[in-house]
Write an enzyme that holds these catalytic residues in place. Structure first.
Site, mmCIF file in Angstrom:
data_model
loop_
_atom_site.group_PDB
_atom_site.id
_atom_site.type_symbol
_atom_site.label_atom_id
_atom_site.label_comp_id
_atom_site.label_asym_id
_atom_site.label_seq_id
_atom_site.Cartn_x
_atom_site.Cartn_y
_atom_site.Cartn_z
ATOM 1 N N SER A 48 27.446 65.881 38.848
ATOM 2 C CA SER A 48 26.856 64.571 38.111
ATOM 3 C C SER A 48 28.333 63.679 37.303
ATOM 4 C CB SER A 48 25.940 64.791 37.355
ATOM 5 O OG SER A 48 25.117 63.417 36.427
ATOM 6 N N TYR A 96 22.762 70.716 30.272
ATOM 7 C CA TYR A 96 23.574 70.236 31.979
ATOM 8 C C TYR A 96 24.292 69.503 31.621
ATOM 9 C CZ TYR A 96 22.562 66.836 35.684
ATOM 10 O OH TYR A 96 22.481 65.914 37.072
ATOM 11 N N LYS A 112 27.490 70.757 34.616
ATOM 12 C CA LYS A 112 27.898 69.714 35.582
ATOM 13 C C LYS A 112 29.565 69.858 35.199
ATOM 14 C CE LYS A 112 24.500 69.652 37.859
ATOM 15 N NZ LYS A 112 24.063 69.819 39.587
ATOM 16 N N THR A 163 15.188 61.136 42.915
ATOM 17 C CA THR A 163 14.741 62.164 43.267
ATOM 18 C C THR A 163 13.218 63.332 42.365
ATOM 19 O OG1 THR A 163 16.383 63.938 42.317
ATOM 20 C CG2 THR A 163 16.807 63.432 44.302
#
Length: 189
Positions: free
Chosen positions: A56, A69, A73, A104
């Site tokens: 990401s 998160y 990444k 998504t």
């Protein structure tokens, strides 16, 4: 091998529970490590292959309330860069993919703390929305042409990556301003 699974967790660290943090780390970091470890002997035996790690753009910037998160990444980015060197003698290519916002169910499936839940209906999309089919097509194209590098999709996200890498203090300043506005919004509501 395409390591594409990912899950987010959002909110103040002190509100996150340990099991949810572990789930994010297991999915985003431990999963790609273990899958790659399992597939690697087959690729070595077959004298080649390709590993795609979908990371990401968050790997390049401070992301308040999404730091777990972003950290997973960023770690995946370091693994990707290291594996590209490590696996080269075995004719194994490693492609890192660094998309921005993709349409998504990721956002809907992000684990949210009680405070983060209050912001669920606030538009936080930064940059253009990419279609998953576009990402998939670019990945397949990269694999087919024998790429062994990083992939940034869409001009705005390529520019964002360059800014993040070459002007990190600007990115940090921008993140601080966004975070301050988010906190002000929460205090008013």
């Amino acid at each position: 091998l395409v390591n594409n699974a990912g899950i987010g967790i959002s909110g103040p660290l002190y509100e996150m529970n340990d099991e949810e943090i572990e789930k994010v780390i297991a999915t985003n970091l431990f999963g790609p490590i273990m899958l790659t470890k399992e597939v690697l002997p087959i690729m070595i035996r077959n004298n080649g292959g390709c590993i795609v790690n979908v990371s990401s753009l968050a790997a390049f910037a401070p992301v308040p309330w999404m730091s777990i998160y972003a950290a997973t990444k960023a770690a995946l980015k370091v693994l990707t860069d290291s594996w590209r060197i490590e696996f080269k003698p075995y004719n194994i290519r490693v492609i890192g993919v660094y998309p921005g916002y993709v349409k998504t169910s990721f956002s809907a499936n992000t684990i949210r703390t009680p405070t983060a839940q209050k912001l669920i209906n606030v538009d936080k999309t930064i940059g253009p929305v990419l279609q998953p089919e576009t990402i998939a097509r670019k990945i397949v194209d990269s694999i087919m042409r024998g790429a062994n590098n990083d992939l940034y999709i869409g001009l705005p996200y390529r520019v964002a990556h360059e800014i993040a890498v070459h002007m990190p203090s600007l990115v940090r300043w921008y993140s601080e301003r966004l975070y301050e506005r988010m906190i002000q919004y929460l205090r008013k509501s």
